[in-house]
Design a protein around this motif. Structure first.
Motif, PDB file in Angstrom:
ATOM      1  N   GLU A 479      37.179  35.705  23.169  1.00 49.11           N
ATOM      2  CA  GLU A 479      36.986  35.926  24.716  1.00 49.11           C
ATOM      3  C   GLU A 479      37.431  37.479  25.052  1.00 49.11           C
ATOM      4  OE1 GLU A 479      37.885  32.625  27.413  1.00 49.11           O
ATOM      5  OE2 GLU A 479      39.522  33.834  28.037  1.00 49.11           O
ATOM      6  N   VAL A 480      37.056  37.726  25.845  1.00 49.14           N
ATOM      7  CA  VAL A 480      37.328  39.191  26.400  1.00 49.14           C
ATOM      8  C   VAL A 480      37.448  39.170  28.155  1.00 49.14           C
ATOM      9  CG1 VAL A 480      36.760  41.628  26.931  1.00 49.14           C
ATOM     10  CG2 VAL A 480      36.378  40.667  24.566  1.00 49.14           C
ATOM     11  N   ARG A 481      38.720  39.535  28.509  1.00 45.46           N
ATOM     12  CA  ARG A 481      39.079  39.644  29.995  1.00 45.46           C
ATOM     13  C   ARG A 481      39.094  40.998  30.477  1.00 45.46           C
ATOM     14  NH1 ARG A 481      44.133  35.346  29.289  1.00 45.46           N
ATOM     15  NH2 ARG A 481      42.838  33.538  28.308  1.00 45.46           N
ATOM     16  N   ILE A 482      38.033  41.173  31.348  1.00 46.05           N
ATOM     17  CA  ILE A 482      37.946  42.518  31.915  1.00 46.05           C
ATOM     18  C   ILE A 482      38.710  42.777  33.436  1.00 46.05           C
ATOM     19  CG2 ILE A 482      36.269  44.421  32.715  1.00 46.05           C
ATOM     20  CD1 ILE A 482      35.797  43.793  29.926  1.00 46.05           C
ATOM     21  N   TYR A 483      39.628  43.500  33.405  1.00 49.89           N
ATOM     22  CA  TYR A 483      40.300  43.605  34.782  1.00 49.89           C
ATOM     23  C   TYR A 483      39.830  44.844  35.752  1.00 49.89           C
ATOM     24  CZ  TYR A 483      43.176  40.693  31.963  1.00 49.89           C
ATOM     25  OH  TYR A 483      43.640  39.559  31.055  1.00 49.89           O
ATOM     26  N   ASN A 484      39.862  44.519  36.913  1.00 49.27           N
ATOM     27  CA  ASN A 484      39.777  45.854  37.902  1.00 49.27           C
ATOM     28  C   ASN A 484      41.053  45.609  38.703  1.00 49.27           C
ATOM     29  OD1 ASN A 484      37.302  46.792  37.347  1.00 49.27           O
ATOM     30  ND2 ASN A 484      36.489  44.714  37.943  1.00 49.27           N
ATOM     31  N   HIS A 485      41.171  46.693  39.561  1.00 47.55           N
ATOM     32  CA  HIS A 485      42.374  46.789  40.425  1.00 47.55           C
ATOM     33  C   HIS A 485      42.619  45.404  41.237  1.00 47.55           C
ATOM     34  CE1 HIS A 485      42.351  50.935  39.239  1.00 47.55           C
ATOM     35  NE2 HIS A 485      41.498  51.275  40.229  1.00 47.55           N
ATOM     36  N   LEU A 486      43.867  45.001  41.345  1.00 46.60           N
ATOM     37  CA  LEU A 486      44.101  43.835  41.978  1.00 46.60           C
ATOM     38  C   LEU A 486      43.732  43.864  43.526  1.00 46.60           C
ATOM     39  CD1 LEU A 486      45.341  40.967  41.434  1.00 46.60           C
ATOM     40  CD2 LEU A 486      47.512  41.961  41.560  1.00 46.60           C
ATOM     41  N   PHE A 487      43.911  45.304  44.080  1.00 44.58           N
ATOM     42  CA  PHE A 487      43.539  45.554  45.510  1.00 44.58           C
ATOM     43  C   PHE A 487      42.375  46.523  45.535  1.00 44.58           C
ATOM     44  CE2 PHE A 487      48.063  44.062  45.339  1.00 44.58           C
ATOM     45  CZ  PHE A 487      47.846  43.201  46.442  1.00 44.58           C
ATOM     46  N   GLY A 488      41.351  46.090  46.160  1.00 44.43           N
ATOM     47  CA  GLY A 488      40.195  47.361  46.274  1.00 44.43           C
ATOM     48  C   GLY A 488      40.477  48.382  46.968  1.00 44.43           C
ATOM     49  N   ASN A 504      43.854  41.985  51.427  1.00 43.23           N
ATOM     50  CA  ASN A 504      43.099  43.106  50.566  1.00 43.23           C
ATOM     51  C   ASN A 504      43.056  42.982  49.209  1.00 43.23           C
ATOM     52  OD1 ASN A 504      42.830  45.070  52.771  1.00 43.23           O
ATOM     53  ND2 ASN A 504      44.945  45.689  52.655  1.00 43.23           N
ATOM     54  N   LEU A 505      43.353  41.954  48.823  1.00 40.55           N
ATOM     55  CA  LEU A 505      43.173  41.454  47.303  1.00 40.55           C
ATOM     56  C   LEU A 505      41.571  41.392  47.076  1.00 40.55           C
ATOM     57  CD1 LEU A 505      45.613  38.143  46.870  1.00 40.55           C
ATOM     58  CD2 LEU A 505      45.546  40.473  45.400  1.00 40.55           C
ATOM     59  N   SER A 506      41.173  42.080  45.733  1.00 41.81           N
ATOM     60  CA  SER A 506      39.979  42.198  45.370  1.00 41.81           C
ATOM     61  C   SER A 506      39.330  40.679  44.818  1.00 41.81           C
ATOM     62  CB  SER A 506      39.771  43.187  44.314  1.00 41.81           C
ATOM     63  OG  SER A 506      38.824  43.359  43.671  1.00 41.81           O
ATOM     64  N   LYS A 507      38.302  40.367  45.148  1.00 46.86           N
ATOM     65  CA  LYS A 507      37.476  39.257  44.532  1.00 46.86           C
ATOM     66  C   LYS A 507      37.331  39.379  43.060  1.00 46.86           C
ATOM     67  CE  LYS A 507      37.448  37.306  48.809  1.00 46.86           C
ATOM     68  NZ  LYS A 507      38.507  37.796  49.321  1.00 46.86           N
ATOM     69  N   ASP A 508      36.959  40.538  42.664  1.00 48.36           N
ATOM     70  CA  ASP A 508      36.429  40.716  41.357  1.00 48.36           C
ATOM     71  C   ASP A 508      37.601  41.424  40.406  1.00 48.36           C
ATOM     72  OD1 ASP A 508      36.301  43.086  42.447  1.00 48.36           O
ATOM     73  OD2 ASP A 508      34.197  43.268  42.062  1.00 48.36           O
ATOM     74  N   SER A 509      38.923  41.040  40.624  1.00 48.64           N
ATOM     75  CA  SER A 509      39.684  41.771  39.563  1.00 48.64           C
ATOM     76  C   SER A 509      39.768  41.214  38.437  1.00 48.64           C
ATOM     77  CB  SER A 509      41.145  41.777  40.278  1.00 48.64           C
ATOM     78  OG  SER A 509      41.649  40.189  40.559  1.00 48.64           O
ATOM     79  N   LEU A 510      39.169  40.051  37.981  1.00 49.63           N
ATOM     80  CA  LEU A 510      39.078  39.540  36.540  1.00 49.63           C
ATOM     81  C   LEU A 510      37.636  39.013  36.290  1.00 49.63           C
ATOM     82  CD1 LEU A 510      40.343  38.155  33.916  1.00 49.63           C
ATOM     83  CD2 LEU A 510      41.107  36.209  35.137  1.00 49.63           C
ATOM     84  N   GLU A 511      37.323  39.547  35.101  1.00 53.07           N
ATOM     85  CA  GLU A 511      35.951  38.936  34.428  1.00 53.07           C
ATOM     86  C   GLU A 511      36.222  38.428  33.303  1.00 53.07           C
ATOM     87  OE1 GLU A 511      31.355  40.676  33.334  1.00 53.07           O
ATOM     88  OE2 GLU A 511      33.166  41.958  34.152  1.00 53.07           O
ATOM     89  N   LEU A 512      35.729  37.108  33.038  1.00 60.81           N
ATOM     90  CA  LEU A 512      35.834  36.618  31.924  1.00 60.81           C
ATOM     91  C   LEU A 512      34.608  36.495  31.102  1.00 60.81           C
ATOM     92  CD1 LEU A 512      37.892  33.063  32.256  1.00 60.81           C
ATOM     93  CD2 LEU A 512      38.604  35.426  31.170  1.00 60.81           C
TER      94      LEU A 512
END
Ligand code: ATP
Ligand code: MG
Length: 572
Positions: A479-488, A504-512
């Protein structure tokens, strides 16, 4: 002045310290890092202890680790342990100099008595609300606490020394309910700096402290405790972030009144980074309300989060040293932190192949059941890392987006009729593909050219694209977890009226990605092992396993360097 102090750095703190050593204000240098154990450390604290430890090292002095633990309701031993673990992981050693302000309660109490005896502290019966009403507030700007209209003296301000001593002893003995009385410094209720309008030294609070239990029901306030704890440890230079500048007159007042070692407070700019919040209070909120999986969530700017994300202490230290020590606050571009990380990971990470979104590649002119071992270089930046064998078979996995039925312009990967090199292997030419009833491509077909093994392409067989791949026979699922900034947004704390930073929390900060595959070697990776997945970025083995029992890898950072293009560390 100690001998052999290197003459290199020219930051303003070193200059102050040199001056103090030269004019004899201090004969040695002793600093401290004073975290409150009410949360885990973040990268802003790294800046603080980097400065504390490096000033001590530079001037051949010492640095203490002191827990400023005087707020029993928020503090906990688990935080002490997390702080110690993270400072150590960053490569700093306080040796046997581990101290606790809570060990100084008796000493602090004695100094309070001393100040009362000088007539410079008194027990007040005003409630919290009355006290702030008497103190007054800044009228024009709540953030501007200087130049406000004078406050009024408390009616209890002129109690006799005897009465004050008696009342303080009875406060300590538990005779009064919480909040009924306070001990206050007698400074000046008309002082332009509100903090100097008779600040509270002790409050009554019946809370069990994680170290002193129920021994005390009065607890010292930060502004009283901190300078006197520094003095107790013989701290010469008490280095802290800029928000304490306005507290400095109070720091000096308590040192003078208590007649203790004259520690000197010097402030430096706080570290701020785009797309993140650096305050334990806000980080605690993210943890408590489950916006993240914990203090060590790989999206958190905590040391534990950065570690789990795959950061190295070297990369963090390099970042802190390059941003420098300044006296004015600024905002550092997170891309610069990522640049420092990439520089370090590039040198140390073994290369390996993984496929995140797999698509079957079938080599039609490769015999069924035949396997061949190819040689793959582990790290082109580090010849000592050697090489490994990888298996080449008839069925392989490639990335879905390395194939296009109808290629866009400048697409050099696989499409019908086109050829690419399979990394470390052969050149293959796409002959077709299979689709299921729903129109999804289920496999790509190709033929290989036996003359092109491992890069030995005849001159007429140069191809524009090289893609990574895995043998479908021995690839391990992961499994791979891809992260983006917590805040957009760049500045999460800048919010419109009625909103909070949580908006301001980003909706797509984690992709599994649960469908990924990797080379067999990845099955043996231990938590914390770092790799460069070729063409994909840097990844680290997470301590978790997936629901299917497969290993989990976190994406640390991509390969692309946006900072090198932008080229500046700070934004505005
Ligand atoms: P927070 O604002 O995150 O709650 P704090 O200042 O309350 O942090 P402490 O445990 O009191 O946390 O901090 C210990 C030391 O770290 C202090 O000397 C403080 O000046 C310093 N520090 C905290 N945040 C930063 C930051 N963002 N940049 C630089 N130094 C910091
Ligand atoms: Mg603080």
């Amino acid at each position: 002045m100690p001998e052999n102090v290197p003459e290199t750095a020219s930051d303003f703190i070193s200059e102050f310290i040199k001056e103090d050593l030269k004019n004899g204000r201090f004969g040695y240098v002793h600093t401290r890092f004073p975290p409150e154990p009410n949360g885990w450390l973040h990268i802003g604290h790294c800046k603080a202890f980097y400065i504390d430890f490096s000033m001590a090292e530079r001037f051949k002095g010492k640095c203490n680790l002191r827990f400023d633990d005087t707020n029993p309701e928020k503090e906990d031993i688990s935080y002490v342990e997390a702080i110690k673990r993270d400072v150590k992981w960053m490569g700093y050693d306080w040796e046997d100099r581990e101290f606790y302000a809570s060990d100084y309660y008796e000493y602090l109490y004695d100094l309070a008595v001393k100040i009362i005896k000088k007539g410079h502290a008194y027990v007040d019966d005003l409630t919290d609300e009355e006290m702030s009403e008497y103190r007054g507030t800044a009228v024009e700007d709540k953030n501007n606490i200087t130049n406000t209209p004078p406050g009024r003296n408390s009616p209890y301000r002129d109690r006799s020394v005897e009465e004050n001593l008696d009342l303080l002893a009875r406060m300590r003995a538990g005779e009064f309910p919480d909040g009924a009385r306070t001990l206050r410094a007698k400074i000046d209720m008309a002082h332009p700096n509100l903090l100097l309008r008779d600040p509270v030294m002790y409050r009554i609070r019946r809370e069990t402290h994680y170290r002193t239990g129920n021994n005390w029901c009065i607890y010292p306030m930060y502004d009283f405790q901190h300078p006197l704890s520094d003095a107790k440890e013989g701290i010469t230079h008490s280095l802290c972030s800029l928000e304490y500048e306005i507290h400095r007159p109070l720091y000096e007042w308590f040192i003078n009144e208590a007649e203790v070692f004259p520690s000197r407070q010097i402030e430096f700019a706080r570290l701020n980074i785009t797309h993140t919040v650096l305050s334990k209070r806000w980080l605690l909120k993210l943890v408590q309300d489950n916006y993240v999986s914990g203090w060590d969530d790989p999206r958190m700017p905590t040391i534990a989060g950065l570690r789990r994300r795959g950061y190295t202490p070297e990369a963090i230290r390099s970042f802190i040293s390059q941003i420098g020590i300044a006296k004015t606050d600024s905002m550092v571009d997170i891309a610069f932190l990522e640049y420092c990380l990439r520089e370090d990971l590039n040198k140390r990470s073994p290369r390996i192949m993984a496929v995140l979104k797999p698509l079957k590649l079938i080599i039609e002119n490769w015999e069924n059941g035949k396997a061949e071992e190819l040689e793959a270089v582990n790290n082109p930046e580090d010849p000592a890392a050697g090489s490994r064998k990888i298996r080449f078979t008839r069925e392989l996995w490639i990335e879905q987006d390395d194939f296009e039925e109808t290629p866009p312009p400048k697409y050099f990967r696989l499409f019908p009729g086109n050829s690419v090199r399979l990394r470390y292997g052969y050149i293959v030419t796409c002959t077709g593909f299979d689709k299921d009833a729903a129109g999804t491509i289920t496999a790509v077909r190709c033929t290989y050219d036996p003359e092109t093994k491992g890069g030995n392409a005849p001159d007429n067989r140069k191809v524009k694209g090289t893609i990574h791949w895995l043998s479908a026979e021995d690839a391990v699922p992961m499994e791979v977890r891809i992260y983006n900034h917590l805040f957009g947004v760049e500045r999460p704390m800048d919010v419109a009226p009625g909103k909070t930073f949580l908006d301001n929390l980003s909706k797509d900060s984690l992709e599994l990605i649960s469908t990924a595959y990797g080379e067999p070697g990845l099955a043996k990776a231990a938590p914390g092992d770092r790799f460069q997945f070729e063409r994909l970025g840097y990844f680290v083995r997470d301590p978790d396993s997936s629901a299917r029992g497969t290993p989990v890898f976190n994406k640390t950072v991509g390969l692309r360097d946006t900072w090198a293009k932008i080229g500046q560390k700070t934004v505005k």
